[in-house]
Motif scaffolding. Structure first.
Motif, PDB file in Angstrom:
ATOM      1  N   GLU A 142      -0.542   6.525 -22.454  1.00 52.36           N
ATOM      2  CA  GLU A 142      -1.281   7.770 -22.304  1.00 52.36           C
ATOM      3  C   GLU A 142      -1.664   7.984 -20.844  1.00 52.36           C
ATOM      4  OE1 GLU A 142      -3.383   7.956 -26.730  1.00 52.36           O
ATOM      5  OE2 GLU A 142      -4.604   7.871 -24.915  1.00 52.36           O
ATOM      6  N   ARG A 143      -1.864   9.252 -20.521  1.00 52.34           N
ATOM      7  CA  ARG A 143      -2.336   9.584 -19.182  1.00 52.34           C
ATOM      8  C   ARG A 143      -3.742   9.033 -18.985  1.00 52.34           C
ATOM      9  NH1 ARG A 143      -2.393  15.813 -18.095  1.00 52.34           N
ATOM     10  NH2 ARG A 143      -3.702  15.614 -19.945  1.00 52.34           N
ATOM     11  N   GLU A 144      -4.002   8.487 -17.819  1.00 56.08           N
ATOM     12  CA  GLU A 144      -5.332   7.952 -17.543  1.00 56.08           C
ATOM     13  C   GLU A 144      -5.842   8.457 -16.196  1.00 56.08           C
ATOM     14  OE1 GLU A 144      -5.763   3.775 -16.743  1.00 56.08           O
ATOM     15  OE2 GLU A 144      -3.777   3.597 -15.851  1.00 56.08           O
ATOM     16  N   GLY A 145      -7.136   8.639 -16.140  1.00 53.83           N
ATOM     17  CA  GLY A 145      -7.760   9.050 -14.889  1.00 53.83           C
ATOM     18  C   GLY A 145      -7.852   7.872 -13.942  1.00 53.83           C
ATOM     19  N   VAL A 146      -7.580   8.116 -12.681  1.00 59.31           N
ATOM     20  CA  VAL A 146      -7.596   7.060 -11.671  1.00 59.31           C
ATOM     21  C   VAL A 146      -8.799   7.216 -10.751  1.00 59.31           C
ATOM     22  CG1 VAL A 146      -6.359   6.091  -9.705  1.00 59.31           C
ATOM     23  CG2 VAL A 146      -5.089   6.840 -11.736  1.00 59.31           C
ATOM     24  N   ALA A 147      -8.966   8.406 -10.201  1.00 53.76           N
ATOM     25  CA  ALA A 147     -10.063   8.649  -9.269  1.00 53.76           C
ATOM     26  C   ALA A 147     -10.345  10.138  -9.212  1.00 53.76           C
ATOM     27  CB  ALA A 147      -9.714   8.138  -7.871  1.00 53.76           C
ATOM     28  N   ALA A 148     -11.598  10.487  -8.927  1.00 53.69           N
ATOM     29  CA  ALA A 148     -11.973  11.890  -8.833  1.00 53.69           C
ATOM     30  C   ALA A 148     -13.020  12.073  -7.745  1.00 53.69           C
ATOM     31  CB  ALA A 148     -12.490  12.408 -10.169  1.00 53.69           C
ATOM     32  N   ILE A 149     -13.083  13.305  -7.237  1.00 49.99           N
ATOM     33  CA  ILE A 149     -14.023  13.617  -6.168  1.00 49.99           C
ATOM     34  C   ILE A 149     -14.492  15.053  -6.319  1.00 49.99           C
ATOM     35  CG2 ILE A 149     -12.174  14.366  -4.595  1.00 49.99           C
ATOM     36  CD1 ILE A 149     -13.745  13.057  -2.291  1.00 49.99           C
ATOM     37  N   ASN A 150     -15.746  15.319  -5.971  1.00 50.38           N
ATOM     38  CA  ASN A 150     -16.212  16.692  -6.017  1.00 50.38           C
ATOM     39  C   ASN A 150     -16.347  17.239  -4.590  1.00 50.38           C
ATOM     40  OD1 ASN A 150     -18.588  15.629  -5.014  1.00 50.38           O
ATOM     41  ND2 ASN A 150     -19.873  16.343  -6.702  1.00 50.38           N
ATOM     42  N   SER A 160       0.824  -1.202   0.000  1.00 51.34           N
ATOM     43  CA  SER A 160       0.000   0.000   0.000  1.00 51.34           C
ATOM     44  C   SER A 160       0.862   1.258   0.000  1.00 51.34           C
ATOM     45  CB  SER A 160      -0.900   0.022   1.246  1.00 51.34           C
ATOM     46  OG  SER A 160      -1.778  -1.075   1.269  1.00 51.34           O
ATOM     47  N   LEU A 161       0.315   2.301  -0.563  1.00 48.22           N
ATOM     48  CA  LEU A 161       0.896   3.637  -0.500  1.00 48.22           C
ATOM     49  C   LEU A 161      -0.246   4.638  -0.378  1.00 48.22           C
ATOM     50  CD1 LEU A 161       3.660   3.554  -3.275  1.00 48.22           C
ATOM     51  CD2 LEU A 161       4.054   3.725  -0.818  1.00 48.22           C
ATOM     52  N   ARG A 162       0.065   5.791   0.205  1.00 52.50           N
ATOM     53  CA  ARG A 162      -0.941   6.850   0.344  1.00 52.50           C
ATOM     54  C   ARG A 162      -0.369   8.135  -0.214  1.00 52.50           C
ATOM     55  NH1 ARG A 162      -2.889  10.307   5.099  1.00 52.50           N
ATOM     56  NH2 ARG A 162      -5.145  10.513   4.807  1.00 52.50           N
ATOM     57  N   LEU A 163      -1.020   8.651  -1.225  1.00 53.85           N
ATOM     58  CA  LEU A 163      -0.599   9.901  -1.853  1.00 53.85           C
ATOM     59  C   LEU A 163      -1.378  11.065  -1.256  1.00 53.85           C
ATOM     60  CD1 LEU A 163      -0.454   8.860  -5.614  1.00 53.85           C
ATOM     61  CD2 LEU A 163       1.278   8.579  -3.831  1.00 53.85           C
ATOM     62  N   THR A 164      -0.713  12.191  -1.193  1.00 55.37           N
ATOM     63  CA  THR A 164      -1.323  13.414  -0.682  1.00 55.37           C
ATOM     64  C   THR A 164      -1.111  14.543  -1.670  1.00 55.37           C
ATOM     65  OG1 THR A 164      -1.028  12.777   1.634  1.00 55.37           O
ATOM     66  CG2 THR A 164      -1.292  15.123   1.176  1.00 55.37           C
ATOM     67  N   CYS A 165      -2.109  15.395  -1.801  1.00 56.57           N
ATOM     68  CA  CYS A 165      -2.028  16.581  -2.660  1.00 56.57           C
ATOM     69  C   CYS A 165      -2.575  17.756  -1.875  1.00 56.57           C
ATOM     70  CB  CYS A 165      -2.834  16.356  -3.928  1.00 56.57           C
ATOM     71  SG  CYS A 165      -3.040  17.828  -4.958  1.00 56.57           S
ATOM     72  N   ALA A 166      -1.881  18.876  -1.955  1.00 54.41           N
ATOM     73  CA  ALA A 166      -2.352  20.081  -1.272  1.00 54.41           C
ATOM     74  C   ALA A 166      -2.096  21.298  -2.146  1.00 54.41           C
ATOM     75  CB  ALA A 166      -1.649  20.220   0.079  1.00 54.41           C
ATOM     76  N   PRO A 167      -2.971  22.291  -2.061  1.00 49.23           N
ATOM     77  CA  PRO A 167      -4.211  22.322  -1.297  1.00 49.23           C
ATOM     78  C   PRO A 167      -5.349  21.634  -2.056  1.00 49.23           C
ATOM     79  CG  PRO A 167      -3.934  24.380  -2.428  1.00 49.23           C
ATOM     80  CD  PRO A 167      -2.718  23.573  -2.740  1.00 49.23           C
ATOM     81  N   SER A 168      -6.463  21.421  -1.381  1.00 53.18           N
ATOM     82  CA  SER A 168      -7.623  20.780  -1.996  1.00 53.18           C
ATOM     83  C   SER A 168      -8.782  21.760  -2.101  1.00 53.18           C
ATOM     84  CB  SER A 168      -8.035  19.546  -1.192  1.00 53.18           C
ATOM     85  OG  SER A 168      -8.378  19.912   0.143  1.00 53.18           O
ATOM     86  N   THR A 169      -8.500  22.947  -2.557  1.00 55.53           N
ATOM     87  CA  THR A 169      -9.477  24.032  -2.552  1.00 55.53           C
ATOM     88  C   THR A 169     -10.449  24.013  -3.719  1.00 55.53           C
ATOM     89  OG1 THR A 169      -7.815  25.385  -3.623  1.00 55.53           O
ATOM     90  CG2 THR A 169      -8.017  25.593  -1.241  1.00 55.53           C
ATOM     91  N   TYR A 170     -10.208  23.178  -4.706  1.00 53.97           N
ATOM     92  CA  TYR A 170     -11.026  23.191  -5.911  1.00 53.97           C
ATOM     93  C   TYR A 170     -12.285  22.351  -5.760  1.00 53.97           C
ATOM     94  CZ  TYR A 170      -6.800  25.199  -7.838  1.00 53.97           C
ATOM     95  OH  TYR A 170      -5.716  26.008  -8.060  1.00 53.97           O
ATOM     96  N   ASN A 171     -13.344  22.749  -6.469  1.00 54.21           N
ATOM     97  CA  ASN A 171     -14.605  21.998  -6.400  1.00 54.21           C
ATOM     98  C   ASN A 171     -14.439  20.577  -6.884  1.00 54.21           C
ATOM     99  OD1 ASN A 171     -16.100  24.126  -5.346  1.00 54.21           O
ATOM    100  ND2 ASN A 171     -16.529  24.953  -7.368  1.00 54.21           N
ATOM    101  N   GLY A 172     -13.716  20.413  -7.965  1.00 52.78           N
ATOM    102  CA  GLY A 172     -13.464  19.087  -8.489  1.00 52.78           C
ATOM    103  C   GLY A 172     -11.972  18.792  -8.469  1.00 52.78           C
ATOM    104  N   MET A 173     -11.633  17.607  -7.997  1.00 46.49           N
ATOM    105  CA  MET A 173     -10.225  17.218  -7.951  1.00 46.49           C
ATOM    106  C   MET A 173     -10.093  15.760  -8.344  1.00 46.49           C
ATOM    107  SD  MET A 173      -8.557  19.272  -4.782  1.00 46.49           S
ATOM    108  CE  MET A 173      -6.959  19.202  -5.597  1.00 46.49           C
ATOM    109  N   GLY A 174      -8.922  15.431  -8.863  1.00 44.43           N
ATOM    110  CA  GLY A 174      -8.727  14.059  -9.294  1.00 44.43           C
ATOM    111  C   GLY A 174      -7.274  13.647  -9.274  1.00 44.43           C
ATOM    112  N   TRP A 175      -7.100  12.356  -9.387  1.00 45.63           N
ATOM    113  CA  TRP A 175      -5.771  11.757  -9.520  1.00 45.63           C
ATOM    114  C   TRP A 175      -5.666  11.109 -10.899  1.00 45.63           C
ATOM    115  CZ3 TRP A 175      -1.819  12.477  -6.234  1.00 45.63           C
ATOM    116  CH2 TRP A 175      -2.099  12.878  -4.924  1.00 45.63           C
TER     117      TRP A 175
END
Length: 120
Positions: free
Chosen positions: A40-48, A17-32
């Motif tokens: 090619e770049r691929e979407g992994v996960a997103a959250i609103n 396991s690994l845990r990634l962190t991104c800051a800041p999380s101020t945007y309405n929509g964010m994703g990894w």
């Protein structure tokens, strides 16, 4: 402009396991997103902002995206890793994104990336 900064990447063995962190999380929509060499770049996960999430089929049941509003950060918990998860992982955000989306074109703010390497 707000700069997104990722951390938490590294090396893991299959099943780990690994845990990634991104800051800041101020945007309405964010994703990894992730990009492996030659792919090619691929979407992994997103959250609103309401906590609604979406995942790529390849990571469903293994990865979890979440936001920590108190710490103004975005996380990606990655479990049951396999070598196919090896890639550079990027955090993205955009305040015009209201529904979680894995479409990279919807995001205008990006981090520099953090490397994840999984060995068998």
């Amino acid at each position: 402009q707000v700069q997104l900064v990722e951390s938490g990447g590294g090396s893991a063995q299959s099943g780990g396991s690994l845990r990634l962190t991104c800051a800041p999380s101020t945007y309405n929509g964010m994703g990894w997103f992730r990009q492996a060499p030659g792919k090619e770049r691929e979407g992994v996960a997103a959250i609103n902002r309401y906590g609604i999430t979406t995942y790529a089929d390849s990571v469903k049941g293994r990865f979890t995206i979440s936001k920590d509003n108190a710490k103004n950060s975005l996380h990606l918990q990655m479990n049951s890793l396999n070598p196919g998860d090896t890639a550079m992982y990027y955090c993205a955000g955009d305040s015009r994104v209201w529904s979680p989306t894995l479409n990279a074109d919807q995001y205008t703010r990006w981090g520099q990336g953090t490397q994840v390497t999984v060995s068998s």
